[in-house]
Design a protein around this motif. Structure first.
Motif, PDB file in Angstrom:
ATOM      1  N   GLN A  45       0.822  -1.208   0.000  1.00 39.25           N
ATOM      2  CA  GLN A  45       0.000   0.000   0.000  1.00 39.25           C
ATOM      3  C   GLN A  45       0.856   1.259   0.000  1.00 39.25           C
ATOM      4  O   GLN A  45       0.483   2.285  -0.573  1.00 39.25           O
ATOM      5  CB  GLN A  45      -0.930  -0.011   1.210  1.00 39.25           C
ATOM      6  CG  GLN A  45      -1.928   1.138   1.239  1.00 39.25           C
ATOM      7  CD  GLN A  45      -2.781   1.121   2.480  1.00 39.25           C
ATOM      8  OE1 GLN A  45      -2.474   0.425   3.446  1.00 39.25           O
ATOM      9  NE2 GLN A  45      -3.858   1.878   2.476  1.00 39.25           N
ATOM     10  N   HIS A  46       2.019   1.183   0.649  1.00 36.39           N
ATOM     11  CA  HIS A  46       2.936   2.325   0.685  1.00 36.39           C
ATOM     12  C   HIS A  46       3.994   2.261  -0.417  1.00 36.39           C
ATOM     13  O   HIS A  46       4.839   3.160  -0.503  1.00 36.39           O
ATOM     14  CB  HIS A  46       3.621   2.393   2.049  1.00 36.39           C
ATOM     15  CG  HIS A  46       2.667   2.509   3.202  1.00 36.39           C
ATOM     16  ND1 HIS A  46       2.020   3.688   3.508  1.00 36.39           N
ATOM     17  CD2 HIS A  46       2.225   1.587   4.090  1.00 36.39           C
ATOM     18  CE1 HIS A  46       1.236   3.499   4.562  1.00 36.39           C
ATOM     19  NE2 HIS A  46       1.337   2.240   4.937  1.00 36.39           N
ATOM     20  N   MET A 330     -10.670 -13.244   1.166  1.00 36.19           N
ATOM     21  CA  MET A 330      -9.443 -12.467   1.008  1.00 36.19           C
ATOM     22  C   MET A 330      -9.694 -11.172   0.262  1.00 36.19           C
ATOM     23  O   MET A 330      -8.998 -10.175   0.485  1.00 36.19           O
ATOM     24  CB  MET A 330      -8.387 -13.297   0.286  1.00 36.19           C
ATOM     25  CG  MET A 330      -7.808 -14.416   1.128  1.00 36.19           C
ATOM     26  SD  MET A 330      -7.151 -13.859   2.725  1.00 36.19           S
ATOM     27  CE  MET A 330      -5.863 -12.722   2.208  1.00 36.19           C
ATOM     28  N   ILE A 331     -10.689 -11.142  -0.624  1.00 34.81           N
ATOM     29  CA  ILE A 331     -11.030  -9.887  -1.296  1.00 34.81           C
ATOM     30  C   ILE A 331     -11.536  -8.873  -0.280  1.00 34.81           C
ATOM     31  O   ILE A 331     -11.147  -7.692  -0.294  1.00 34.81           O
ATOM     32  CB  ILE A 331     -12.059 -10.143  -2.409  1.00 34.81           C
ATOM     33  CG1 ILE A 331     -11.405 -10.870  -3.582  1.00 34.81           C
ATOM     34  CG2 ILE A 331     -12.674  -8.837  -2.904  1.00 34.81           C
ATOM     35  CD1 ILE A 331     -12.380 -11.324  -4.633  1.00 34.81           C
ATOM     36  N   PHE A 332     -12.413  -9.314   0.632  1.00 33.52           N
ATOM     37  CA  PHE A 332     -12.902  -8.403   1.675  1.00 33.52           C
ATOM     38  C   PHE A 332     -11.778  -7.985   2.610  1.00 33.52           C
ATOM     39  O   PHE A 332     -11.696  -6.818   3.010  1.00 33.52           O
ATOM     40  CB  PHE A 332     -14.037  -9.076   2.460  1.00 33.52           C
ATOM     41  CG  PHE A 332     -15.359  -9.051   1.762  1.00 33.52           C
ATOM     42  CD1 PHE A 332     -16.141  -7.901   1.773  1.00 33.52           C
ATOM     43  CD2 PHE A 332     -15.828 -10.151   1.079  1.00 33.52           C
ATOM     44  CE1 PHE A 332     -17.371  -7.871   1.127  1.00 33.52           C
ATOM     45  CE2 PHE A 332     -17.043 -10.148   0.427  1.00 33.52           C
ATOM     46  CZ  PHE A 332     -17.825  -8.988   0.457  1.00 33.52           C
ATOM     47  N   ILE A 333     -10.904  -8.928   2.966  1.00 32.93           N
ATOM     48  CA  ILE A 333      -9.779  -8.591   3.837  1.00 32.93           C
ATOM     49  C   ILE A 333      -8.838  -7.611   3.151  1.00 32.93           C
ATOM     50  O   ILE A 333      -8.360  -6.642   3.757  1.00 32.93           O
ATOM     51  CB  ILE A 333      -9.032  -9.873   4.252  1.00 32.93           C
ATOM     52  CG1 ILE A 333      -9.923 -10.731   5.158  1.00 32.93           C
ATOM     53  CG2 ILE A 333      -7.729  -9.533   4.960  1.00 32.93           C
ATOM     54  CD1 ILE A 333      -9.317 -12.076   5.498  1.00 32.93           C
ATOM     55  N   GLY A 334      -8.567  -7.852   1.846  1.00 31.19           N
ATOM     56  CA  GLY A 334      -7.694  -6.940   1.120  1.00 31.19           C
ATOM     57  C   GLY A 334      -8.258  -5.543   1.034  1.00 31.19           C
ATOM     58  O   GLY A 334      -7.534  -4.545   1.191  1.00 31.19           O
ATOM     59  N   GLY A 335      -9.579  -5.414   0.803  1.00 35.14           N
ATOM     60  CA  GLY A 335     -10.200  -4.095   0.779  1.00 35.14           C
ATOM     61  C   GLY A 335     -10.162  -3.415   2.123  1.00 35.14           C
ATOM     62  O   GLY A 335      -9.981  -2.188   2.211  1.00 35.14           O
ATOM     63  N   ALA A 336     -10.333  -4.181   3.215  1.00 34.73           N
ATOM     64  CA  ALA A 336     -10.306  -3.588   4.554  1.00 34.73           C
ATOM     65  C   ALA A 336      -8.898  -3.176   4.970  1.00 34.73           C
ATOM     66  O   ALA A 336      -8.708  -2.181   5.655  1.00 34.73           O
ATOM     67  CB  ALA A 336     -10.886  -4.580   5.567  1.00 34.73           C
ATOM     68  N   VAL A 337      -7.891  -3.949   4.533  1.00 37.27           N
ATOM     69  CA  VAL A 337      -6.518  -3.666   4.951  1.00 37.27           C
ATOM     70  C   VAL A 337      -5.884  -2.565   4.115  1.00 37.27           C
ATOM     71  O   VAL A 337      -5.246  -1.651   4.649  1.00 37.27           O
ATOM     72  CB  VAL A 337      -5.667  -4.955   4.870  1.00 37.27           C
ATOM     73  CG1 VAL A 337      -4.194  -4.651   5.098  1.00 37.27           C
ATOM     74  CG2 VAL A 337      -6.158  -5.967   5.896  1.00 37.27           C
ATOM     75  N   ALA A 338      -6.076  -2.612   2.800  1.00 33.48           N
ATOM     76  CA  ALA A 338      -5.342  -1.690   1.912  1.00 33.48           C
ATOM     77  C   ALA A 338      -6.240  -0.948   0.932  1.00 33.48           C
ATOM     78  O   ALA A 338      -5.734  -0.380  -0.036  1.00 33.48           O
ATOM     79  CB  ALA A 338      -4.261  -2.448   1.147  1.00 33.48           C
ATOM     80  N   GLY A 339      -7.551  -0.950   1.118  1.00 32.66           N
ATOM     81  CA  GLY A 339      -8.436  -0.161   0.264  1.00 32.66           C
ATOM     82  C   GLY A 339      -8.504  -0.687  -1.158  1.00 32.66           C
ATOM     83  O   GLY A 339      -8.485  -1.897  -1.395  1.00 32.66           O
ATOM     84  N   VAL A 340      -8.559   0.248  -2.117  1.00 34.66           N
ATOM     85  CA  VAL A 340      -8.659  -0.133  -3.527  1.00 34.66           C
ATOM     86  C   VAL A 340      -7.421  -0.900  -3.979  1.00 34.66           C
ATOM     87  O   VAL A 340      -7.512  -1.867  -4.745  1.00 34.66           O
ATOM     88  CB  VAL A 340      -8.863   1.129  -4.390  1.00 34.66           C
ATOM     89  CG1 VAL A 340      -8.916   0.768  -5.873  1.00 34.66           C
ATOM     90  CG2 VAL A 340     -10.146   1.842  -3.985  1.00 34.66           C
ATOM     91  N   MET A 344      -7.098  -4.795  -5.728  1.00 33.32           N
ATOM     92  CA  MET A 344      -6.382  -5.092  -6.961  1.00 33.32           C
ATOM     93  C   MET A 344      -5.291  -6.137  -6.760  1.00 33.32           C
ATOM     94  O   MET A 344      -5.068  -6.985  -7.628  1.00 33.32           O
ATOM     95  CB  MET A 344      -5.770  -3.811  -7.535  1.00 33.32           C
ATOM     96  CG  MET A 344      -6.769  -2.770  -7.978  1.00 33.32           C
ATOM     97  SD  MET A 344      -5.949  -1.238  -8.469  1.00 33.32           S
ATOM     98  CE  MET A 344      -4.891  -1.834  -9.778  1.00 33.32           C
ATOM     99  N   LEU A 345      -4.618  -6.100  -5.623  1.00 33.27           N
ATOM    100  CA  LEU A 345      -3.406  -6.893  -5.465  1.00 33.27           C
ATOM    101  C   LEU A 345      -3.572  -8.112  -4.573  1.00 33.27           C
ATOM    102  O   LEU A 345      -2.645  -8.918  -4.478  1.00 33.27           O
ATOM    103  CB  LEU A 345      -2.282  -6.011  -4.882  1.00 33.27           C
ATOM    104  CG  LEU A 345      -1.872  -4.807  -5.715  1.00 33.27           C
ATOM    105  CD1 LEU A 345      -0.839  -3.979  -4.975  1.00 33.27           C
ATOM    106  CD2 LEU A 345      -1.323  -5.233  -7.061  1.00 33.27           C
TER     107      LEU A 345
END
Length: 390
Positions: A45-46, A330-340, A344-345
């Protein structure tokens, strides 16, 4: 010598149970996989300026690897083959861009005006849909649903183009220098990828060497088939969607089809965004005729159905063995952890971490390989201390 029996007291023998060398990953391994994926999402994310070009470079590497291997079999050197393949790809991209610029007439309006017009067309479609629902369901008319939503849209979109959209487009334009890293990385992946594999192989203990090479080869072939299938899936989606949009009279069907096919790489969210974009353009080009917008929705749904039942089995198949429940979570977790960026990733990162985690788990939980490693370490210690005087 294979030992499959043990001798019990009294002379009796008992057969040993067979040793399973291909145990599936357990809960401990999957806990580490999920935790590692979340940590990588926070890091990327960074570092999106490097993560996205790196991901694009991997995709280009697997797409350009077959022609490079063909040149290598013809006797060309690796450096020259990488240069020829990479240069040919860049030349093809440049010619495609020049052709699209020459075939497309200059727009009469600026991009701000054009985007604002399509945005207003999308809002008009929503208002028309709400009015139709109020006519069908009186309870929605009693609560003034269309007026409430219309006021919310009006308050948000009064200065959307000037305050939000312009800044978004400028930030996206700032990504172009970073995206130039993708072809640069691809060239060195093609030229020096085998050296990196040898570097990794030297770090593996001898007892695990053969099994690790087999697993790495399987991973490489799976990734190769997946990214090639993803490219063919994108081509098929673009062609079918462009044909359907052209049939109902939507402008720029090829461009809309290509953008929607690329957005579909982002699971679920990308398809929704692509459908919204197509509906906005269709309703605006149709001069407010909702039939055109509904036809565009029908075309989009038809393409998604073809994806699920025809195109994906033919292209992607079962190259990635990932349970649908894990994918959705994991899609929901990815959105909650790192947003858009997480949306994507998350799946590419999860695929890489899953392969690495399961490989390490299989190696470390294999009793035969652990026994070989202990024996090899004992022999090395014995050899190292053979000439020492006690």
């Amino acid at each position: 010598m294979k030992i499959d029996h043990i001798r019990l007291p009294g002379g009796a023998q008992r057969r040993l149970p067979p040793v399973n060398h291909e145990e599936a990953a357990g809960p401990l391994v999957w806990t580490g996989i999920i935790a590692s994926t979340c940590v990588l999402l926070l890091v990327t994310q960074h570092m999106l300026w490097l993560a996205i070009p790196f991901l694009l470079a991997i995709i280009l590497y697997y797409l350009l690897l077959p022609p490079m291997q063909r040149l290598l079999r013809m006797g060309m050197g690796r450096n020259m083959a990488a240069l020829v393949v990479g240069g040919s790809f860049l030349l093809a991209v440049a010619l495609a861009v020049l052709a699209s610029i020459s075939w497309t007439s200059a727009p009469a309006d600026s991009w701000q005006t054009m985007l604002g017009r399509y945005l207003q067309g999308g809002l008009s479609f929503v208002r028309t849909l709400l009015l139709g629902l109020e006519q069908q369901f009186p309870i929605l008319h009693d609560i003034h649903l269309s007026q409430v939503i219309n006021s919310q849209f009006t308050a948000y979109t009064e200065d959307f183009v000037q305050s939000h959209l312009t800044g978004f487009v400028v930030s996206v334009a700032g990504w172009f220098p970073a995206l130039l890293l993708a072809p640069f990385l691809t060239f060195f992946f093609l030229r020096d990828g085998h050296l990196f594999k040898k570097f990794l192989a030297r770090a593996v203990p001898n007892a695990f060497f053969e099994r690790t090479l087999c697993l790495l080869h399987e991973v490489d072939q799976t990734a190769h088939r997946y990214f090639q299938g993803l490219a063919w899936l994108t081509v098929l989606d673009t062609a079918v969607l462009a044909l359907g949009l052209w049939a109902i009279g939507v402008s720029s069907p090829v461009v809309l089809g290509l953008i929607s096919a690329l957005l579909a790489w982002v699971p679920y969210v990308g398809s929704i965004v692509g459908c919204i974009m197509v509906v906005m353009v269709a309703f605006t080009d149709g001069a407010g005729d909702p039939v055109v917008a509904y036809s565009a929705i029908g075309v989009f749904i038809l393409v998604r159905l073809l994806d699920d039942f025809v195109f994906m089995p033919l292209t992607l198949g079962r190259s990635l063995h990932m349970h649908p429940l894990i994918t959705v979570l994991m899609i929901f977790i990815g959105g909650a952890v790192a947003g858009v960026a997480g949306l994507m990733l998350v799946l590419p990162l999860l695929g890489v971490v899953m392969v690495v985690g399961e490989t390490i788990g299989r190696l470390l939980t294999n009793p035969r390989l652990r026994a070989r490693h202990r024996n090899a370490r004992a022999l090395r210690e014995k050899q190292a201390s053979a000439d020492l005087v006690v």
